[in-house]
Design a protein around this motif. Structure first.
Motif, PDB file in Angstrom:
ATOM      1  N   UNK A 103      27.188 -32.646   7.378  1.00 16.13           N
ATOM      2  CA  UNK A 103      28.574 -32.636   7.826  1.00 16.13           C
ATOM      3  C   UNK A 103      29.101 -34.003   8.183  1.00 16.13           C
ATOM      4  N   UNK A 104      28.421 -34.643   9.109  1.00 18.71           N
ATOM      5  CA  UNK A 104      29.013 -35.838   9.700  1.00 18.71           C
ATOM      6  C   UNK A 104      28.872 -37.066   8.802  1.00 18.71           C
ATOM      7  N   UNK A 105      27.819 -37.107   8.014  1.00 19.32           N
ATOM      8  CA  UNK A 105      27.656 -38.281   7.150  1.00 19.32           C
ATOM      9  C   UNK A 105      28.213 -38.000   5.759  1.00 19.32           C
ATOM     10  N   UNK A 106      27.690 -36.925   5.106  1.00 18.19           N
ATOM     11  CA  UNK A 106      28.094 -36.671   3.719  1.00 18.19           C
ATOM     12  C   UNK A 106      29.570 -36.273   3.650  1.00 18.19           C
ATOM     13  N   UNK A 107      29.947 -35.274   4.448  1.00 20.56           N
ATOM     14  CA  UNK A 107      31.326 -34.778   4.340  1.00 20.56           C
ATOM     15  C   UNK A 107      32.333 -35.833   4.778  1.00 20.56           C
ATOM     16  N   UNK A 108      32.010 -36.517   5.848  1.00 15.64           N
ATOM     17  CA  UNK A 108      32.935 -37.552   6.317  1.00 15.64           C
ATOM     18  C   UNK A 108      33.079 -38.661   5.275  1.00 15.64           C
ATOM     19  N   UNK A 109      31.937 -39.024   4.686  1.00 19.22           N
ATOM     20  CA  UNK A 109      31.961 -40.153   3.743  1.00 19.22           C
ATOM     21  C   UNK A 109      32.616 -39.792   2.432  1.00 19.22           C
ATOM     22  N   UNK A 110      32.140 -38.721   1.806  1.00 18.81           N
ATOM     23  CA  UNK A 110      32.587 -38.438   0.449  1.00 18.81           C
ATOM     24  C   UNK A 110      33.911 -37.712   0.433  1.00 18.81           C
ATOM     25  N   UNK A 111      33.864 -36.468   0.900  1.00 22.32           N
ATOM     26  CA  UNK A 111      35.010 -35.637   0.608  1.00 22.32           C
ATOM     27  C   UNK A 111      36.200 -35.919   1.501  1.00 22.32           C
ATOM     28  N   UNK A 112      35.932 -36.398   2.710  1.00 22.99           N
ATOM     29  CA  UNK A 112      37.087 -36.426   3.606  1.00 22.99           C
ATOM     30  C   UNK A 112      37.642 -37.816   3.800  1.00 22.99           C
ATOM     31  N   UNK A 113      37.366 -38.373   4.933  1.00 23.80           N
ATOM     32  CA  UNK A 113      38.134 -39.507   5.398  1.00 23.80           C
ATOM     33  C   UNK A 113      38.228 -40.607   4.381  1.00 23.80           C
ATOM     34  N   UNK A 114      37.081 -41.085   4.022  1.00 20.37           N
ATOM     35  CA  UNK A 114      37.118 -42.450   3.551  1.00 20.37           C
ATOM     36  C   UNK A 114      37.489 -42.508   2.079  1.00 20.37           C
ATOM     37  N   UNK A 115      37.187 -41.461   1.354  1.00 19.77           N
ATOM     38  CA  UNK A 115      37.323 -41.559  -0.083  1.00 19.77           C
ATOM     39  C   UNK A 115      38.500 -40.778  -0.642  1.00 19.77           C
ATOM     40  N   UNK A 116      38.930 -39.752   0.073  1.00 18.67           N
ATOM     41  CA  UNK A 116      39.785 -38.752  -0.576  1.00 18.67           C
ATOM     42  C   UNK A 116      41.086 -39.333  -1.133  1.00 18.67           C
ATOM     43  N   UNK A 117      41.686 -40.292  -0.433  1.00 15.21           N
ATOM     44  CA  UNK A 117      42.938 -40.864  -0.944  1.00 15.21           C
ATOM     45  C   UNK A 117      42.704 -41.695  -2.198  1.00 15.21           C
ATOM     46  N   UNK A 118      41.440 -42.063  -2.417  1.00 14.75           N
ATOM     47  CA  UNK A 118      41.175 -43.013  -3.501  1.00 14.75           C
ATOM     48  C   UNK A 118      40.867 -42.355  -4.830  1.00 14.75           C
ATOM     49  N   UNK A 119      40.753 -41.022  -4.854  1.00 21.92           N
ATOM     50  CA  UNK A 119      40.434 -40.357  -6.112  1.00 21.92           C
ATOM     51  C   UNK A 119      41.688 -40.354  -6.988  1.00 21.92           C
TER      52      UNK A 119
END
Ligand code: HEM
Ligand code: HEM
Length: 278
Positions: free
Chosen positions: A57-73
């Motif tokens: 949750x806190x590492x994978x989900x935060x990193x990939x799907x949510x905060x950091x990457x989502x606007x960049x897809x």
């Protein structure tokens, strides 16, 4: 919308997804093969929810799907900014819930085993990261989702929002490494950690994977040319010269940093950056 170095972006994204998935498999194998599995019984199997929920949750989900990457897809650039904000906020809330349950598991385990709370550096930095994360969530919702927030506030807050998002993410990775090390030292007896039993080597590799994952996410999140273009650029009709709307993002001039040699997240001060368009 064209993206500069699209192939490199795809490569970095697939590398992050792969390393992230392998980390999840590693933490599950650690818990089920080397440790006591998962249960909610006040014992060691309850503790094990702590690393499992943190890594997934806190590492994978935060990193990939949510905060950091989502606007960049780039395939999400045709979606409205408002919709992307809901996804960004929603996934961050989900990651927070994972982190909160993982803390309940470890506190509950400590209390039922009469182990003191909050004595380690790991727990101090970890709890601080979770508190900052919840603050980031509340401020994010108030500033970027509540429609009455004035534009100047949205713009002024954006550099801080991005910095603190990346700072918290990095602190979470550091906390996870401390937690892993502690757990190996506490848990391995005969043979002990220093004798390098298979579990120690396996879980050390998990730690390395988490560092690599964090490194790739931070790389993607700090490439100016991979940033979601402004709403103006995305919604403007095709111009003659280029033939498509595909203005390269890095070619946008920065009113604050026109030479582009400083902080290229140049959007503070622009309406679309501050979420004003939506
Ligand atoms: C304990 C937070 C990741 C292992 C704790 C405690 C907190 C915490 C607040 C204190 C609980 C108490 O005092 O009752 C976090 C956060 C993490 C994280 C925010 C996010 C990265 C991990 C990971 C492991 C781990 C990946 C690996 C197994 C431990 C251990 C304890 C513990 C062994 C008990 C010893 C101690 O209190 O330091 N964690 N943790 N943690 N955590 Fe984590
Ligand atoms: C951008 C982190 C919550 C709104 C960002 C970025 C990060 C981040 C790292 C930079 C992304 C990029 O440059 O591509 C976080 C974290 C949060 C959180 C860790 C939760 C703890 C929220 C919430 C909102 C929000 C609740 C409310 C909608 C935004 C907006 C952007 C942004 C509007 C600008 C995106 C862009 O224009 O490219 N956030 N954020 N954030 N965030 Fe958050």
């Amino acid at each position: 919308m064209a993206m500069e170095n699209f192939k490199q972006f795809l490569f970095a994204l697939s590398a992050a997804v792969t390393v992230g998935f392998v980390s999840i498999i590693f933490v599950l194998r650690w818990v089920f093969y080397f440790k006591e599995g998962l249960a909610w019984d006040g014992g060691l199997a309850e503790f094990n929810w702590h690393p499992v929920l943190i890594v997934t949750g806190f590492i994978f989900m935060q990193g990939i799907v949510s905060a950091i990457i989502v606007y960049r897809l780039p395939w999400t650039w045709k979606c409205s900014k408002l919709m992307m904000k809901f996804i960004h906020a929603g996934l961050n809330i989900l990651a927070f819930i994972f982190a909160a349950i993982s803390l309940v598991a470890v506190f509950d385990f400590h209390n039922s085993q009469n182990i003191p709370n909050m004595y380690s550096l790991h727990s101090w930095v970890g709890l601080a990261a979770v508190i900052l994360y919840s603050l980031q969530l509340v401020l994010g919702v108030c500033i970027y989702l509540v429609p009455i927030t004035p534009t100047y506030l949205r713009a002024a807050f954006m550099p801080l929002h991005i910095y603190s998002g990346l700072f918290i993410f990095t602190s979470v990775i550091a906390t996870a490494l401390m937690g892993i090390t502690e757990k190996l030292i506490f848990g391995l007896k005969n043979p002990s950690y220093k004798d390098s039993p298979p579990e120690a080597t396996f879980v050390n590799v998990l730690g390395v994977l988490i560092v690599i994952f964090g490194g790739i996410i931070l790389w993607i999140a700090t490439r100016p040319s991979w940033k979601r273009p402004s709403e103006q650029v995305l919604r403007s009709p095709p111009t003659n010269g280029g033939g498509s709307v595909g203005i390269k993002v890095s070619q946008q001039t920065d009113p604050i940093d026109p030479k582009g040699n400083g902080d290229t997240r140049r959007r503070s001060g622009k309406l679309e950056d501050s979420g004003q368009i939506n």
